[in-house]
Design a protein around this motif. Sequence first.
Motif, PDB file in Angstrom:
ATOM      1  N   VAL A  85       1.584  -0.828  -0.007  1.00  0.00           N
ATOM      2  CA  VAL A  85       0.011  -0.101  -0.143  1.00  0.00           C
ATOM      3  C   VAL A  85       1.008   1.274   0.393  1.00  0.00           C
ATOM      4  O   VAL A  85       1.288   1.492   0.956  1.00  0.00           O
TER       5      VAL A  85
ATOM      6  N   PHE B 194       1.161   4.355   0.714  1.00  0.00           N
ATOM      7  CA  PHE B 194       0.293   5.343   1.542  1.00  0.00           C
ATOM      8  C   PHE B 194       1.102   6.971   0.619  1.00  0.00           C
ATOM      9  O   PHE B 194       0.267   7.262   1.483  1.00  0.00           O
TER      10      PHE B 194
ATOM     11  N   GLY C  50       1.234  18.785   2.030  1.00  0.00           N
ATOM     12  CA  GLY C  50      -0.090  18.482   2.266  1.00  0.00           C
ATOM     13  C   GLY C  50      -0.925  18.193   1.320  1.00  0.00           C
ATOM     14  O   GLY C  50      -2.200  17.857   2.592  1.00  0.00           O
TER      15      GLY C  50
ATOM     16  N   THR D 292      -2.751  14.512   0.545  1.00  0.00           N
ATOM     17  CA  THR D 292      -3.204  13.565   1.691  1.00  0.00           C
ATOM     18  C   THR D 292      -4.610  13.568   1.396  1.00  0.00           C
ATOM     19  O   THR D 292      -5.037  12.557   1.534  1.00  0.00           O
TER      20      THR D 292
ATOM     21  N   ILE E 193      -6.345   9.701   0.328  1.00  0.00           N
ATOM     22  CA  ILE E 193      -7.860   9.165   0.797  1.00  0.00           C
ATOM     23  C   ILE E 193      -9.157   9.004  -0.206  1.00  0.00           C
ATOM     24  O   ILE E 193      -9.645   8.081   0.220  1.00  0.00           O
TER      25      ILE E 193
ATOM     26  N   PHE F 194      -7.815   5.999  -1.560  1.00  0.00           N
ATOM     27  CA  PHE F 194      -8.310   4.624  -1.158  1.00  0.00           C
ATOM     28  C   PHE F 194      -9.973   4.156  -1.058  1.00  0.00           C
ATOM     29  O   PHE F 194     -10.172   2.932  -1.748  1.00  0.00           O
ATOM     30  N   ILE F 195     -10.539   4.998  -1.260  1.00  0.00           N
ATOM     31  CA  ILE F 195     -12.003   5.217  -1.466  1.00  0.00           C
ATOM     32  C   ILE F 195     -12.143   4.384  -2.364  1.00  0.00           C
ATOM     33  O   ILE F 195     -12.855   3.423  -2.771  1.00  0.00           O
TER      34      ILE F 195
ATOM     35  N   THR G 183     -10.385   2.669  -4.773  1.00  0.00           N
ATOM     36  CA  THR G 183      -9.904   1.401  -4.481  1.00  0.00           C
ATOM     37  C   THR G 183     -10.665   0.600  -4.013  1.00  0.00           C
ATOM     38  O   THR G 183     -10.895  -0.690  -4.519  1.00  0.00           O
ATOM     39  N   VAL G 184     -11.320   0.997  -2.969  1.00  0.00           N
ATOM     40  CA  VAL G 184     -12.165   0.454  -2.235  1.00  0.00           C
ATOM     41  C   VAL G 184     -13.922   0.023  -2.610  1.00  0.00           C
ATOM     42  O   VAL G 184     -14.486  -0.870  -3.678  1.00  0.00           O
TER      43      VAL G 184
ATOM     44  N   GLU H  66     -17.521  15.697   1.833  1.00  0.00           N
ATOM     45  CA  GLU H  66     -16.829  14.511   1.762  1.00  0.00           C
ATOM     46  C   GLU H  66     -17.419  13.409   2.319  1.00  0.00           C
ATOM     47  O   GLU H  66     -17.446  12.359   1.803  1.00  0.00           O
ATOM     48  N   GLY H  67     -19.023  13.406   2.943  1.00  0.00           N
ATOM     49  CA  GLY H  67     -18.691  12.675   3.899  1.00  0.00           C
ATOM     50  C   GLY H  67     -19.561  11.851   2.701  1.00  0.00           C
ATOM     51  O   GLY H  67     -19.724  10.283   2.900  1.00  0.00           O
TER      52      GLY H  67
ATOM     53  N   PHE I 290     -17.940   9.107   1.471  1.00  0.00           N
ATOM     54  CA  PHE I 290     -17.715   7.774   2.423  1.00  0.00           C
ATOM     55  C   PHE I 290     -18.814   7.228   2.694  1.00  0.00           C
ATOM     56  O   PHE I 290     -19.345   5.381   2.598  1.00  0.00           O
TER      57      PHE I 290
ATOM     58  N   MET J 272     -19.158   4.574  -0.186  1.00  0.00           N
ATOM     59  CA  MET J 272     -17.729   3.686   0.035  1.00  0.00           C
ATOM     60  C   MET J 272     -18.450   3.051   0.951  1.00  0.00           C
ATOM     61  O   MET J 272     -18.776   1.164   0.746  1.00  0.00           O
TER      62      MET J 272
END
Lengths: 300, 340
Positions: A47, A49, A229, A232, A236, A239-240, A242-243, A276-277, A280, A283
Amino acid sequence: MDLSALASCLITPSCVITQTTSGLIIGLLLFLVAAGVSLIFGVLKVVNFAHGAFYMLGAYFAYTAYQLSGNYLIAVLAGGIGVALFGLVFERLLISRVYGSPVLMQLLVCYGAILILDDLVKIIWGADFLSFGMPSAFQQLPFVFAGGVVPVFYLFLIVVALAIAGLLGLLISKTRYGKIVRAAAVNPSMVSALGINTGVVYASVFVLGGFLAGLAGGLAAPVRSLTAGMGTSIIIESFIVTVIGGMGSVAGALVGSILIGLVRSFGTIGFPLFTEGLMFVLMAVVLVLKPSGLFGKGGA
Amino acid sequence: MTRSSLLRDSLIAIAVFAVLALLPFIVPGKGFTDFMVRLAAFGIFATSLNLLVGYAGMESFGHGLFFGLGCYSFGLIMQTFPVSIPVAFLATVGLSIVVGTVVGAICVRLNEIYFAFVTLAFQMLLHSLIIAWTPITGGDQGLTGGIPRPPFLGIRLDDYYHLYLFSTGLLVASLLAMYHIVQSPFGYTLRMIRDNAARAPFLGINVFRVRLMAYVIAGAFGAIGGMIMSLFVSGAFPDFAYWTISGEAIFMIMLGGITVFLGPMVGAVMLLLLNDFVTKMTTHYGLVLGLVILLFALGLRKGLMDFAADLWRDRQTPTSGPRPDTAAKTAASAPARAGE
């Protein structure tokens, strides 16, 4: 929450076009990063990151190259090639030492690397936000479709990113190299037994991932503000993606990224506090309904 | 775990607390008590993460979710409602149990890599909520205006010695509770699932339920760490919910060791000392800390207490080498895993 605003946008062609293009841009830039994360995980089982930091480096490399050359094409290539080379060093120096390690060990190494890279960026380019500025070639009147305003640069971004996605798909599915990469993802020891140096394959996948992230950084630079930064949030989101799309699948990464992009751009209208929520939530829904992701084989 | 050993450990805990209570008179100055309050917050937080990583084999990268949740929930309750500190405390633990159950129900079924991703994603969801809901949380400025501290049971938390006693008391009590959890049949069930998740169901164990319970318990303790932090800074900041807080906790447990119960505490002491030292010496905090992490992660590959435990075992049984149950599962040591 402002559902009436969202509804009134959805029935206005101009609003739909504006939001769709901005969603596509978010999604396609995200794809370039997420595809690298997904490929690297698929083949190396690592991974990365730090891939968001690669994207950041790409943007800063492009910034400096643009300052020096004034040529946007050179700037984007400098981002891509610069990060590809950086990725090679990174893989040989750090990542190759954590092959087969537990996930937390890999994340810890990447965490250390991100801290260092973010600080180095602050030292070299300063802690303030940097603005790339729109390249002169794109400073033209925007296109207007059905009342929706689309800047020239946005169209350029969409076309270039889609072309890269297509080339990447061809590379993986049609070429000899792609065959080796896919084989190495399934059974590296067999690939190695057939006389192929898997170490080189691994490094090349990492370089390819770095190249894509660097390109993404260079392409994003004119429409994003540059700051240490900045990687970041994109890592993230990767990651979402790829999930949602399924780990190791390039097509899944593309669909997942565009979904996230659209959710974000239309979400700002309907749920300004919860944009943003929404990602998630999306996901979580995918995870509950299809834990292996939309395009994933095997169970998660 | 028998009743007598509970008694014994409780006596040890009381003795340790008595020593801690006297320490500020031997080591005077607010610097020491401040350090110990932070250590209490991070020590509980890191040890609770190790319940998941070390004992249950669940590699969470989003444990900061509960640290941030504890921080904000406690701060907001104290600012909004005229309740006493214990009530806000219990309400926060209750909230973290609810959140832990919902998030855990989604996460704990996933395999290791997805589990790490998705726990991180939920933590960043909390972070983005904190940033977005400025009217309630103060946005990126953090929760300011101080936290009211009405005295309870003669404890006045605006006095730093009282805060010190309160925090170290919570630390000792939490460690005792967590120690008993990992020594209980439940704790051994966790180890079994960690070592062989396929076999556990054949012995009649509901793996999902046990892992979910572990996740919720670890989350509740993580929230206690967050509450101490919010009392310490008298507020709450978005950084307490940012992913770096999870990274720090991971570094603490990897630094101290995951095979020994007190390893994370040792790691917390080391990282806090390192933090204070580095911030005093240089403004390039990330650069130095990052280099230390890399040196440690790639050079040592094991926590300090893991080393100590291995040494101890080798001396006990010089011929047979490390016991297989722990040696094979030293998550921080890549060679052990790679050889599987």
